[in-house]
Design a protein around this motif. Structure first.
Motif, mmCIF file in Angstrom:
data_model
loop_
_atom_site.group_PDB
_atom_site.id
_atom_site.type_symbol
_atom_site.label_atom_id
_atom_site.label_comp_id
_atom_site.label_asym_id
_atom_site.label_seq_id
_atom_site.Cartn_x
_atom_site.Cartn_y
_atom_site.Cartn_z
ATOM 1 N N ALA A 360 51.129 60.509 -21.440
ATOM 2 C CA ALA A 360 50.971 60.655 -22.897
ATOM 3 C C ALA A 360 49.932 61.725 -23.217
ATOM 4 O O ALA A 360 50.106 62.521 -24.145
ATOM 5 C CB ALA A 360 50.583 59.319 -23.513
ATOM 6 N N TYR A 361 48.841 61.755 -22.441
ATOM 7 C CA TYR A 361 47.772 62.730 -22.656
ATOM 8 C C TYR A 361 48.287 64.156 -22.469
ATOM 9 O O TYR A 361 47.927 65.063 -23.228
ATOM 10 C CB TYR A 361 46.628 62.460 -21.686
ATOM 11 N N ASN A 362 49.137 64.355 -21.510
ATOM 12 C CA ASN A 362 49.683 65.686 -21.253
ATOM 13 C C ASN A 362 50.680 66.125 -22.328
ATOM 14 O O ASN A 362 50.935 67.311 -22.506
ATOM 15 C CB ASN A 362 50.353 65.728 -19.880
ATOM 16 N N ILE A 363 51.232 65.158 -23.040
ATOM 17 C CA ILE A 363 52.135 65.486 -24.149
ATOM 18 C C ILE A 363 51.327 65.902 -25.375
ATOM 19 O O ILE A 363 51.647 66.868 -26.063
ATOM 20 C CB ILE A 363 53.051 64.285 -24.484
ATOM 21 N N SER A 364 50.257 65.157 -25.647
ATOM 22 C CA SER A 364 49.388 65.463 -26.784
ATOM 23 C C SER A 364 47.957 65.094 -26.421
ATOM 24 O O SER A 364 47.661 63.927 -26.168
ATOM 25 C CB SER A 364 49.829 64.685 -28.035
ATOM 26 N N LYS A 365 47.080 66.079 -26.421
ATOM 27 C CA LYS A 365 45.704 65.866 -25.969
ATOM 28 C C LYS A 365 44.710 65.681 -27.115
ATOM 29 O O LYS A 365 43.502 65.636 -26.879
ATOM 30 C CB LYS A 365 45.265 67.051 -25.096
ATOM 31 N N GLU A 366 45.211 65.542 -28.331
ATOM 32 C CA GLU A 366 44.306 65.498 -29.482
ATOM 33 C C GLU A 366 44.261 64.139 -30.168
ATOM 34 O O GLU A 366 43.708 64.024 -31.255
ATOM 35 C CB GLU A 366 44.713 66.575 -30.493
ATOM 36 N N ARG A 380 37.291 52.003 -15.552
ATOM 37 C CA ARG A 380 37.527 50.677 -14.967
ATOM 38 C C ARG A 380 38.105 50.779 -13.559
ATOM 39 O O ARG A 380 37.874 49.910 -12.717
ATOM 40 C CB ARG A 380 38.461 49.859 -15.851
ATOM 41 N N LEU A 381 38.850 51.873 -13.309
ATOM 42 C CA LEU A 381 39.408 52.077 -11.965
ATOM 43 C C LEU A 381 38.459 52.855 -11.063
ATOM 44 O O LEU A 381 38.800 53.139 -9.904
ATOM 45 C CB LEU A 381 40.744 52.829 -12.067
ATOM 46 N N ALA A 382 37.272 53.179 -11.591
ATOM 47 C CA ALA A 382 36.255 53.944 -10.848
ATOM 48 C C ALA A 382 36.800 55.290 -10.400
ATOM 49 O O ALA A 382 36.506 55.775 -9.292
ATOM 50 C CB ALA A 382 35.764 53.139 -9.650
ATOM 51 N N LEU A 383 37.600 55.908 -11.271
ATOM 52 C CA LEU A 383 38.175 57.229 -10.995
ATOM 53 C C LEU A 383 37.441 58.282 -11.817
ATOM 54 O O LEU A 383 36.933 58.002 -12.902
ATOM 55 C CB LEU A 383 39.665 57.239 -11.349
ATOM 56 N N PRO A 384 37.374 59.523 -11.323
ATOM 57 C CA PRO A 384 36.686 60.585 -12.075
ATOM 58 C C PRO A 384 37.439 60.928 -13.359
ATOM 59 O O PRO A 384 38.667 60.937 -13.385
ATOM 60 C CB PRO A 384 36.684 61.763 -11.099
ATOM 61 N N VAL A 385 36.686 61.200 -14.416
ATOM 62 C CA VAL A 385 37.281 61.597 -15.693
ATOM 63 C C VAL A 385 37.400 63.115 -15.704
ATOM 64 O O VAL A 385 36.406 63.814 -15.475
ATOM 65 C CB VAL A 385 36.405 61.130 -16.876
ATOM 66 N N PRO A 386 38.604 63.669 -15.914
ATOM 67 C CA PRO A 386 38.765 65.126 -15.940
ATOM 68 C C PRO A 386 37.796 65.776 -16.933
ATOM 69 O O PRO A 386 37.490 65.201 -17.986
ATOM 70 C CB PRO A 386 40.225 65.310 -16.383
ATOM 71 N N GLU A 387 37.327 66.955 -16.607
ATOM 72 C CA GLU A 387 36.321 67.629 -17.418
ATOM 73 C C GLU A 387 36.792 67.833 -18.862
ATOM 74 O O GLU A 387 36.032 67.631 -19.819
ATOM 75 C CB GLU A 387 35.986 68.989 -16.788
ATOM 76 N N GLU A 388 38.052 68.237 -19.011
ATOM 77 C CA GLU A 388 38.598 68.465 -20.355
ATOM 78 C C GLU A 388 38.545 67.191 -21.194
ATOM 79 O O GLU A 388 38.140 67.206 -22.354
ATOM 80 C CB GLU A 388 40.044 68.960 -20.245
ATOM 81 N N LEU A 389 38.949 66.070 -20.597
ATOM 82 C CA LEU A 389 38.936 64.791 -21.298
ATOM 83 C C LEU A 389 37.509 64.360 -21.608
ATOM 84 O O LEU A 389 37.224 63.857 -22.703
ATOM 85 C CB LEU A 389 39.648 63.720 -20.462
ATOM 86 N N LYS A 391 34.910 66.200 -22.181
ATOM 87 C CA LYS A 391 34.382 66.976 -23.309
ATOM 88 C C LYS A 391 34.856 66.387 -24.640
ATOM 89 O O LYS A 391 34.098 66.318 -25.614
ATOM 90 C CB LYS A 391 34.824 68.435 -23.193
ATOM 91 N N LYS A 392 36.100 65.966 -24.652
ATOM 92 C CA LYS A 392 36.635 65.357 -25.875
ATOM 93 C C LYS A 392 35.920 64.043 -26.167
ATOM 94 O O LYS A 392 35.549 63.762 -27.315
ATOM 95 C CB LYS A 392 38.142 65.132 -25.737
ATOM 96 N N LEU A 393 35.710 63.228 -25.136
ATOM 97 C CA LEU A 393 35.043 61.940 -25.315
ATOM 98 C C LEU A 393 33.600 62.142 -25.782
ATOM 99 O O LEU A 393 33.109 61.400 -26.640
ATOM 100 C CB LEU A 393 35.081 61.140 -24.011
#
Length: 399
Positions: A360-366, A380-389, A391-393
């Protein structure tokens, strides 16, 4: 002898009736209808005919016709010459009030040839006055808007059988004026009055439903939706159906919710927007598998639809939260042997949610709401958050 006496009496009464009419009325009508000298007719009416004859229904009716023609006369001049300055900006209001006053004084008052009767005049002047009310609303002059809208409502009620359907809009605007003024009591009253007309427009019923929902009056919620479904044609009832699903979820009637959702789905298999709505209410009732089937049907038609991909994310995210809460309950009950199974299931469901969230994020990132959910899943999954995401957060936190 009796017939002759009767004739004399009738002749006398007729003569008295004619004499009772102000002589100036004929001159005003002649200027208005035959000569088309509208400003002159206005001058004669206001300076010679109207003063002293305020109790004459005939004078009020002729006056109304003068001012409604004056309104049209000035509007035509303005259309031809943008520099023309309107001299009588209240002409349409004076016309409307005069039409009403004429029939108020004498409900059987009749117009002279070439003139409008009271009912016609009130209805013809309603739309222009509604425009004036809309302008007042834009200026936040709600007191003036309320005065004008009540005039519009009164006008359409002159022929309620024919024009009830047009009352929805002034009633709705009137309710919004009271809402803007913080007067929820009058807003509710106006909407209730409007609903009594049983018009096929859904907006009144939807607003009343929202009020009853805020009041936590589930009985009234059900009643207004039932009324709406009878009054509103199926082709215009999309949001009514949506509220029905919400209502069934609100009262916890899962059986009826499923039936209503499936019926709505069957009627809208090719409509991704409606499929998304149906799925949303099924998810609120934790009917995850049924929601999944419906979402999949929508994705088969439109695989890159953001809303449906987001809805599938919700489907797994909500279930993951349920497992998280289950883990907490197991800990409190000290059933440690059961924790591992619940934790594994929590991770499995959340990983599926992550897959859909990424798509869903790749379809619309806004979409802020989706991005926050996607970020929570990754944390929650202890996975790295992509840099682009990330910045938005971070930007959401600053705002």
């Amino acid at each position: 002898m009796k017939k002759s006496s009767l004739f004399v009496i009738l002749f006398f009464l007729a003569g008295h009736f004619l004499m009772a009419q102000p002589a100036c009325v004929k001159d005003v009508i002649y200027s208005l209808v035959s000569l088309k000298e509208i400003p002159r007719a206005r001058k004669m009416m206001e300076e010679q005919c109207f003063p002293g004859n305020e109790t004459s229904a005939d004078v009020w009716l002729v006056r109304a016709n003068v001012f409604i023609q004056l309104y049209d006369y000035e509007r035509e001049r303005k259309n031809k010459d943008a520099k023309y300055m309107i001299r009588w900006p209240d002409a349409i209001i004076i016309a409307n009030e005069s039409f009403y006053k004429a029939v108020e004084l004498n409900k059987d008052v009749k117009p002279s040839p070439g003139l409008l009767d009271s009912k016609e005049g009130q209805i013809l002047s309603a739309a222009p006055i509604h425009d004036l009310a809309a302008s007042a609303m834009e200026k936040k002059d709600y007191e003036e808007a309320i005065r004008l809208l009540n005039m519009v409502i009164r006008s359409y009620k002159a022929d309620l059988k024919e024009y009830a359907k047009y009352l929805v809009y002034p009633y709705f605007d009137l309710s919004n004026c009271y809402k803007a003024m913080g007067d929820e009591v009058n807003r509710k009253k106006i909407l209730i009055d409007a609903a009594k007309l049983n018009t096929p427009e859904p907006v009144i019923y939807l607003n009343l439903y929202e009020i009853y929902k805020i009041d936590k009056d589930t009985v009234k919620c059900g009643e207004i939706l039932t009324q709406a479904r009878k009054a509103v044609p199926d082709s215009s009832a999309i949001h009514i159906k949506e509220c029905e699903l919400e209502y069934l979820a609100m009262i916890g009637d899962s059986a009826k919710l499923v039936n209503a959702a499936l019926k709505m789905f069957e009627e809208s298999k090719n409509d991704s927007e409606l499929i998304n709505i149906v799925a949303g209410y099924l998810l609120e009732s934790k009917l995850y598998e049924l929601a999944k089937e419906i979402i999949e049907a929508g994705l088969a038609i439109d695989p890159n639809n953001f809303d449906l991909n987001q809805q599938m994310t919700y489907r797994y995210f909500y279930e993951a939260i349920d497992y998280y809460n289950l883990i907490e309950n197991i800990k409190q009950q000290k059933r440690f042997n059961d924790i591992k199974v619940a934790q594994d299931k929590f991770k499995e469901v959340l990983e599926t949610a992550k897959t859909w969230a990424e798509k869903a994020y790749n379809i619309s990132k806004e979409d802020e709401k989706h991005n926050k959910m996607y970020g929570q899943i990754l944390v929650r999954l202890a996975l790295p958050v992509p840099e682009e995401l990330q910045k938005k957060l971070d930007s959401y936190r600053k705002n």
